[in-house]
Design an enzyme around this catalytic site. Structure first.
Site, PDB file in Angstrom:
ATOM      1  N   GLU A   1      -4.895  -8.780   0.940  1.00 20.36           N
ATOM      2  CA  GLU A   1      -5.574  -8.527   2.216  1.00 20.36           C
ATOM      3  C   GLU A   1      -7.062  -8.379   1.955  1.00 20.36           C
ATOM      4  O   GLU A   1      -7.465  -7.664   1.050  1.00 20.36           O
ATOM      5  CB  GLU A   1      -5.101  -7.231   2.891  1.00 20.36           C
ATOM      6  CG  GLU A   1      -3.713  -7.253   3.456  1.00 20.36           C
ATOM      7  CD  GLU A   1      -3.328  -5.918   4.093  1.00 20.36           C
ATOM      8  OE1 GLU A   1      -4.242  -5.180   4.549  1.00 20.36           O
ATOM      9  OE2 GLU A   1      -2.126  -5.603   4.138  1.00 20.36           O
TER      10      GLU A   1
ATOM     11  N   GLU B   1       0.810  -1.214   0.000  1.00 19.96           N
ATOM     12  CA  GLU B   1       0.000   0.000   0.000  1.00 19.96           C
ATOM     13  C   GLU B   1       0.849   1.272   0.000  1.00 19.96           C
ATOM     14  O   GLU B   1       0.791   2.084   0.922  1.00 19.96           O
ATOM     15  CB  GLU B   1      -0.946   0.004   1.204  1.00 19.96           C
ATOM     16  CG  GLU B   1      -1.930  -1.145   1.228  1.00 19.96           C
ATOM     17  CD  GLU B   1      -2.918  -1.087   2.378  1.00 19.96           C
ATOM     18  OE1 GLU B   1      -3.906  -1.825   2.340  1.00 19.96           O
ATOM     19  OE2 GLU B   1      -2.694  -0.288   3.330  1.00 19.96           O
TER      20      GLU B   1
END
Length: 470
Positions: free
Chosen positions: A371, A167
């Site tokens: 995720e 991220e």
């Protein structure tokens, strides 16, 4: 009732990070999170730091055994830059860290769990942030690549899946736009430079890995990729104004990293926006060439909630750039919301939309859900029943809904090879510390005990059979 079947070699597992699980025992250097907690402990939920957390440093063998009990065949975690590198000037490694990571990775491999190892999960060394500004500086890009090469050389013969960044947009948002990561600045131009330098660091690490692979210094079948949080933007209505708002949100939050890191190009529209806002980063032709030739082998996608936007109606009031110059956030009044996680919207079809976007617009690159998490707090999960398990069936039901959408996309040709749930054991989560619980196991903060949850029983059956009914 329908049976949904996934491929036999599908990767079922969980994701975590070093800083959120390992604890600080024998860590060579502090990170920005250690520094920030020292400066402002009140900003962290219940003033809990990452000092002990899951204590994976000492408990990794027991934890691998627990991974196996819930049927995991793969697990993503990260090496801590601040644990592995002892001296940031010379690149000297910490022998204790080398020994720990070898033992940890070997334990997974010996138990049939494929380690997927990330190099950077928000944990900038405090020394590099305070001295040079972290990824504000291209010198720190060099330091990151130096660290990455050390990691590849040390562990590359046994690690087959490498990830450069998790991220990468989040430290940009949190540290330079919205004040939820250190260094807590509000500067749109600096945010763009940090983002660009991160993309450059990723590209140079990819090239370094491929070069080592060509020299037979890492596994011949090893792969390298990146994990991005791709949040689809949905409109309030079908008006052209709202559609344009969603286009801007997608460009600035998704394509800003997805296109250069996966498609190896910078969107012309993004460059136009940055130029119009007078926030273009400092670049060089050589750097652009490096970025545009750094081919990843796979993509990881993190997804939790959708983004809802509408055309801007109120005047933009901030004195620095954020993406919200071009839109306003919007809450769907007819939406479905998770009562256990700040009323965030639940929208399983977003998984299908993400999968089709990768398939249709990014060459159907091999990808996986890196995720996906269903948050509950400790009170809503309740205590263990007479069987010793916590009843989190709410989590299982929602996971099924999301996997139905993934299966639909795969039936249409999406090249997805796995699903990793966030997370294995309830772990420390930045400013939220342990406010939100996601794990297959609950972490008792007083004793360090791992308490199983019923979702793990369902997941074990899913991983062993590759199928579920819904």
């Amino acid at each position: 009732m329908t049976t949904y079947q996934f491929p036999k070699d599908f990767m079922w597992g969980a994701a975590a990070s070093g800083i959120q699980t390992e604890g600080s025992t024998n860590k060579a250097n502090p990170s920005i999170w250690d520094l920030w907690f020292q400066q402002s402990p009140e900003r962290f939920y219940r003033e809990i730091s990452s000092d002990v957390v899951c204590d994976t440093y000492h408990k990794y063998q027991d934890d691998v055994r627990l991974m196996k009990q819930v049927g995991m065949n793969s697990f993503r975690t990260s090496i801590q830059w601040t644990r592995l590198i002892k001296d940031f000037e010379t690149g000297e490694v910490c022998p204790d860290a080398v020994d720990f990571y070898h033992r940890y990775f070997d334990e997974m491999i010996e138990n049939g769990i494929e380690p997927m190892i990330n190099l950077y999960h928000f944990d900038m060394p405090a020394e590099l942030q305070e001295t040079y500004g972290g990824f504000e500086s291209k010198l720190v890009v060099e330091k990151f690549v130096q660290y990455a090469v050390k990691a590849f050389e040390l562990f590359g013969h046994k690690i087959k899946y490498w990830i450069t960044f998790n991220e990468p947009i989040v430290p940009v948002e949190g540290g330079y736009l919205y004040d939820f990561h250190y260094p807590c600045k509000r500067d749109g131009k600096l945010a763009v430079q940090v983002g660009y330098n991160t993309i450059l660091a990723h590209a140079q690490a990819v090239h370094a890995y491929k070069q080592l692979q060509a020299q037979n210094k890492v596994a011949a079948d090893g792969q390298i990729g990146v994990v991005l949080n791709l949040t689809p933007s949905y409109t309030r209505n079908d008006s052209e104004e709202d559609k344009k708002a969603a286009w801007y949100a997608d460009l600035l939050f998704n394509r800003s990293f997805l296109d250069p890191m996966v498609k190896n190009e910078f969107p012309a529209e993004l460059c136009d926006v940055l130029k119009a806002q007078n926030i273009l980063p400092e670049t060089s032709p050589e750097e652009i060439d490096e970025i545009c030739s750094a081919k990843v082998d796979f993509l990881g996608v993190n997804y939790y909630v959708p983004r809802r936007v509408k055309a801007r109606e109120a005047e933009y009031e901030l004195d620095y750039f954020t993406p919200e110059v071009y839109f306003e956030n919007y809450v769907n009044p007819e939406g479905r919301f998770n009562p256990f996680r700040d009323n965030n919207e639940i929208l399983p079809v977003a998984i299908y939309d993400i999968a089709k976007n990768v398939q249709d617009n990014y060459g159907n690159l091999p990808w996986y859900i890196a995720e996906i998490g269903i948050a509950m707090d400790e009170e809503s999960e309740g205590k263990a029943d007479e069987t010793g398990y916590i009843d989190d069936s709410f989590r299982t039901d929602l996971m099924k809904e999301h996997l139905v959408q993934l299966h639909r996309a795969m039936e249409e040709g999406s090249n997805c090879f796995g699903v990793h749930q966030w997370t294995f054991i309830d772990n420390w989560s930045w400013l939220n510390s342990f406010k939100r619980r996601y794990g297959f196991y609950r972490l008792d903060l007083e004793t360090g005990n791992r308490i199983p949850k019923k979702h793990g029983l369902w997941f074990k059956q899913l991983s062993e059979t590759g199928q579920f009914d819904y």
